[in-house]
Design a protein around this motif. Structure first.
Motif, PDB file in Angstrom:
ATOM      1  N   SER A 271     -67.959  18.140  26.549  1.00  0.00           N
ATOM      2  CA  SER A 271     -67.044  17.121  26.063  1.00  0.00           C
ATOM      3  C   SER A 271     -67.319  15.902  26.937  1.00  0.00           C
ATOM      4  O   SER A 271     -67.139  15.954  28.156  1.00  0.00           O
ATOM      5  CB  SER A 271     -65.621  17.642  26.249  1.00  0.00           C
ATOM      6  OG  SER A 271     -64.690  16.717  25.800  1.00  0.00           O
ATOM      7  N   GLU A 273     -67.056  11.713  27.592  1.00  0.00           N
ATOM      8  CA  GLU A 273     -66.535  10.381  27.269  1.00  0.00           C
ATOM      9  C   GLU A 273     -67.281   9.402  28.156  1.00  0.00           C
ATOM     10  O   GLU A 273     -67.087   9.378  29.369  1.00  0.00           O
ATOM     11  CB  GLU A 273     -65.027  10.358  27.515  1.00  0.00           C
ATOM     12  CG  GLU A 273     -64.320   9.378  26.601  1.00  0.00           C
ATOM     13  CD  GLU A 273     -63.781   8.195  27.339  1.00  0.00           C
ATOM     14  OE1 GLU A 273     -64.597   7.287  27.628  1.00  0.00           O
ATOM     15  OE2 GLU A 273     -62.585   8.177  27.626  1.00  0.00           O
ATOM     16  N   GLY A 457     -65.497   5.127  17.610  1.00  0.00           N
ATOM     17  CA  GLY A 457     -64.512   6.208  17.456  1.00  0.00           C
ATOM     18  C   GLY A 457     -63.079   5.703  17.412  1.00  0.00           C
ATOM     19  O   GLY A 457     -62.188   6.392  16.919  1.00  0.00           O
ATOM     20  N   HIS A 458     -62.829   4.530  17.963  1.00  0.00           N
ATOM     21  CA  HIS A 458     -61.461   3.987  18.045  1.00  0.00           C
ATOM     22  C   HIS A 458     -61.535   2.520  17.652  1.00  0.00           C
ATOM     23  O   HIS A 458     -62.280   1.755  18.263  1.00  0.00           O
ATOM     24  CB  HIS A 458     -60.995   4.135  19.505  1.00  0.00           C
ATOM     25  CG  HIS A 458     -59.682   3.487  19.822  1.00  0.00           C
ATOM     26  ND1 HIS A 458     -58.498   4.185  19.860  1.00  0.00           N
ATOM     27  CD2 HIS A 458     -59.366   2.206  20.147  1.00  0.00           C
ATOM     28  CE1 HIS A 458     -57.511   3.364  20.189  1.00  0.00           C
ATOM     29  NE2 HIS A 458     -58.008   2.162  20.370  1.00  0.00           N
ATOM     30  N   PRO A 472     -56.535  12.090  18.601  1.00  0.00           N
ATOM     31  CA  PRO A 472     -57.841  12.445  19.173  1.00  0.00           C
ATOM     32  C   PRO A 472     -58.614  11.168  19.492  1.00  0.00           C
ATOM     33  O   PRO A 472     -58.676  10.261  18.668  1.00  0.00           O
ATOM     34  CB  PRO A 472     -58.524  13.204  18.030  1.00  0.00           C
ATOM     35  CG  PRO A 472     -57.840  12.741  16.775  1.00  0.00           C
ATOM     36  CD  PRO A 472     -56.435  12.379  17.169  1.00  0.00           C
ATOM     37  N   GLY A 474     -62.322   9.578  21.196  1.00  0.00           N
ATOM     38  CA  GLY A 474     -63.666   9.837  21.696  1.00  0.00           C
ATOM     39  C   GLY A 474     -64.655   8.890  21.066  1.00  0.00           C
ATOM     40  O   GLY A 474     -64.291   8.048  20.240  1.00  0.00           O
ATOM     41  N   ARG A 483     -63.512  15.171  21.600  1.00  0.00           N
ATOM     42  CA  ARG A 483     -62.326  14.327  21.572  1.00  0.00           C
ATOM     43  C   ARG A 483     -61.318  14.795  22.628  1.00  0.00           C
ATOM     44  O   ARG A 483     -61.236  15.983  22.925  1.00  0.00           O
ATOM     45  CB  ARG A 483     -61.663  14.393  20.186  1.00  0.00           C
ATOM     46  CG  ARG A 483     -62.516  13.763  19.061  1.00  0.00           C
ATOM     47  CD  ARG A 483     -62.649  12.275  19.252  1.00  0.00           C
ATOM     48  NE  ARG A 483     -63.418  11.585  18.221  1.00  0.00           N
ATOM     49  CZ  ARG A 483     -64.712  11.275  18.330  1.00  0.00           C
ATOM     50  NH1 ARG A 483     -65.408  11.651  19.386  1.00  0.00           N
ATOM     51  NH2 ARG A 483     -65.315  10.592  17.378  1.00  0.00           N
ATOM     52  N   GLU A 488     -57.095  18.138  18.617  1.00  0.00           N
ATOM     53  CA  GLU A 488     -58.533  18.285  18.886  1.00  0.00           C
ATOM     54  C   GLU A 488     -58.802  18.426  20.385  1.00  0.00           C
ATOM     55  O   GLU A 488     -59.735  19.127  20.787  1.00  0.00           O
ATOM     56  CB  GLU A 488     -59.298  17.086  18.325  1.00  0.00           C
ATOM     57  CG  GLU A 488     -59.314  16.997  16.804  1.00  0.00           C
ATOM     58  CD  GLU A 488     -58.035  16.410  16.206  1.00  0.00           C
ATOM     59  OE1 GLU A 488     -57.092  16.108  16.975  1.00  0.00           O
ATOM     60  OE2 GLU A 488     -57.979  16.274  14.980  1.00  0.00           O
TER      61      GLU A 488
END
Ligand code: ADP
Length: 502
Positions: A271, A273, A457-458, A472, A474, A483, A488
């Motif tokens: 995961s 970021e 993603g955002h 969520p 990411g 995420r 999630e």
């Protein structure tokens, strides 16, 4: 433009007399790591220093841990997996952790300000934000209850179980030392996965304080563990140890890729970021005051050292001057200084390397024809001074300038103009990153057209807001995998098991 005169950036390089004689916290008794329910012995270890970025004062000298302590921490976590706590117990832990944050907001906030530099009000806000991740996870545990399949495939009853995926390795950055941990640890605890945490060596003190609070909650020994010191050695064990099944990392794209490569032969769930290069797009029909206000919150949080903060500002031609005016006025009202001082809204950069990066991007833009409307070129700080960089607004920014292509991670607002909607989508997407973007327009059809084409993603629409525990969050492309937050964020730490039975 109201006032194009440049102000002297050196005015920000004030002489900060230290606000403390020596760092001390009522929350911290043991300045060390934690594994198997105990604070780690530190005698004889080599050490590293934690520095107040606003004063360059040494806050603490900590023992440096490496591969052997990390392996031992992972092994102390393994027994927890044999008997995962019931969901009700996890919910209680999460709620208690949230409460411990809130009850100790002032002191945790003070520590974050000292080690990270951000203003105290922002640091306390970070503690509340972190608490919300634990609180939210506590209310979401129903998604982890065993699920029966309605269709009875093959005439059998099927149950889908959410098992803890394994030990979770959690590596966090220095820009939100408490909140980035909360995003990860709330998911791991919710899933019943024990964790080995490695905070950034620049900001480990808030994490140590937090582990003292966790220690008092009486979690099973091995459920939460803490190591720091030799980051590459710790990272290698977290990538290679067979009991670690999930590795969650927030930080630079370079280190994220390195960890991915190290973990690949061991098939870990990752995961990640990573970096961002957020475009902030203002169309000619936008509410310009709203857009300017939102830019300020997005851009100057943590002195611009966040991966979601606006990195490139694109303004449509006809409103460029009016919008720039509004931004300059607001930027000039910022107060730069030591985060513990009353009224300060912008702190120092984390270290000299960060200062040099921001400086070189600003110099490059100015050398290529951009103009600084406020802030601008700044001499490097003396070795015993904080790395303050003046909030800087640049106009006349054009393609080819490094400041549009690289993540500044500093208090810079480079403003570039655009003409067409189709052109700006292409320009915004012309980056390897895909974390956050912001779009300001009053036209819903235009918003839909633009946002659906943006590979981020955002995407804030008429809002500069960043992640929230409920949703969520990411990145796409090189901004990461997986995420955090929302349902999630819990599922990152879960392994599904299907059980067909007569
Ligand atoms: P930054 O450049 O913003 O400091 P980094 O990606 O270097 O970002 O740091 C984020 C986190 O990654 C920190 O906790 C840091 O100690 C850790 N880190 C850095 N290098 C490694 C590595 N080789 N292996 C594991 N963790 C690392």
């Amino acid at each position: 433009m109201r006032d194009r005169q440049r102000i002297d950036p050196t005015q920000f390089l004030r002489d900060w007399s230290s606000p403390l004689a020596k760092f001390n916290s009522a929350l911290i008794e043991h300045y060390t790591g934690y594994a198997g329910g105990r604070f780690l012995p530190s005698a004889g270890k080599s050490t590293f220093k934690v520095i107040d970025p606003a004063s360059q004062e040494i806050l603490a000298e900590l023992p440096s841990f490496g591969g052997s302590e990390t392996s031992a921490a992972v092994e102390s976590a393994v027994p927890v997996l044999e008997d995962p706590a019931p969901l009700e117990t996890r919910a209680r832990w999460l709620t208690e952790i949230a409460r411990a944050h809130v009850d100790n907001r002032d002191e945790l906030g003070r520590i974050v300000t000292l080690e990270n530099g951000k203003p105290l009000a922002e640091a306390k806000g970070e503690i509340d934000y972190a608490a919300a991740f634990y609180r939210d996870a506590a209310q979401r545990l129903d998604v982890l209850r065993p699920r029966k399949l309605k269709e009875r495939p093959k005439g059998l009853d099927w149950t889908v179980y959410s098992r803890p995926a394994g030990v979770a390795g959690l590596i966090t950055p220095w820009n939100f030392p408490v909140a980035m941990l909360a995003k990860k640890l709330s998911g791991a605890i919710a899933a019943g996965a024990p964790a080995v945490v490695k905070p950034a060596e620049k900001t480990p003190l808030s994490c140590i304080a937090l582990f003292h609070l966790l220690h008092r909650l009486g979690l099973p020994p091995g459920m939460v563990n803490l190591v720091f010191g030799d980051a590459p050695a710790i990272g290698r064990v977290l990538c290679e140890h067979p009991a670690v099944r999930v590795l969650s990392f927030t930080g630079s794209t370079a280190v994220g890729k390195l960890l991915s490569a190290q973990a690949a032969p061991h098939l870990k769930r990752m995961s990640l970021e990573l970096g961002g290069n957020a475009p902030f797009i203002v169309f000619d029909d936008a509410d310009l005051d709203l857009a300017a206000d939102q830019l300020m919150t997005s851009k100057f949080r943590a002195t611009g050292q966040t991966c979601v903060c606006a990195n490139r500002v694109f303004v449509q031609d006809s409103i460029a001057a009016a919008f720039t005016d509004r931004v300059v006025e607001r930027v000039r009202a910022l107060q730069v200084g030591h985060g513990l001082e009353e009224g300060v809204t912008v702190g120092p950069l984390i270290d000299l390397a960060a200062f040099q990066k921001v400086s070189s991007l600003v110099d490059d833009a100015l050398g290529a024809g951009a103009q600084a409307l406020t802030g601008g070129r700044t001499p490097p700080p003396a070795p015993d001074k904080g790395c303050f960089f003046p909030p800087t607004v640049l106009t006349g920014v054009r393609k080819g300038m490094r400041i549009l292509g690289e993540e500044a991670f500093g208090p810079t607002v480079p403003i570039a103009r655009f003409t067409e909607e189709s052109e700006i989508v292409r320009i915004a997407n012309d980056t390897e990153y895909g974390l956050a973007a912001y779009v300001f327009t009053r036209d819903p059809a235009r918003a839909e057209r633009v946002i659906s084409r943006l590979r981020f993603g955002h995407v804030g629409l008429n809002s500069g807001t960043g992640p929230t525990p409920e949703a969520p969050f990411g990145g796409m492309k090189h901004s990461g995998l997986g995420r955090e937050g929302g349902e999630e964020g819990l599922l990152e730490y879960v392994e599904l098991q299907t059980v067909p039975h007569p």
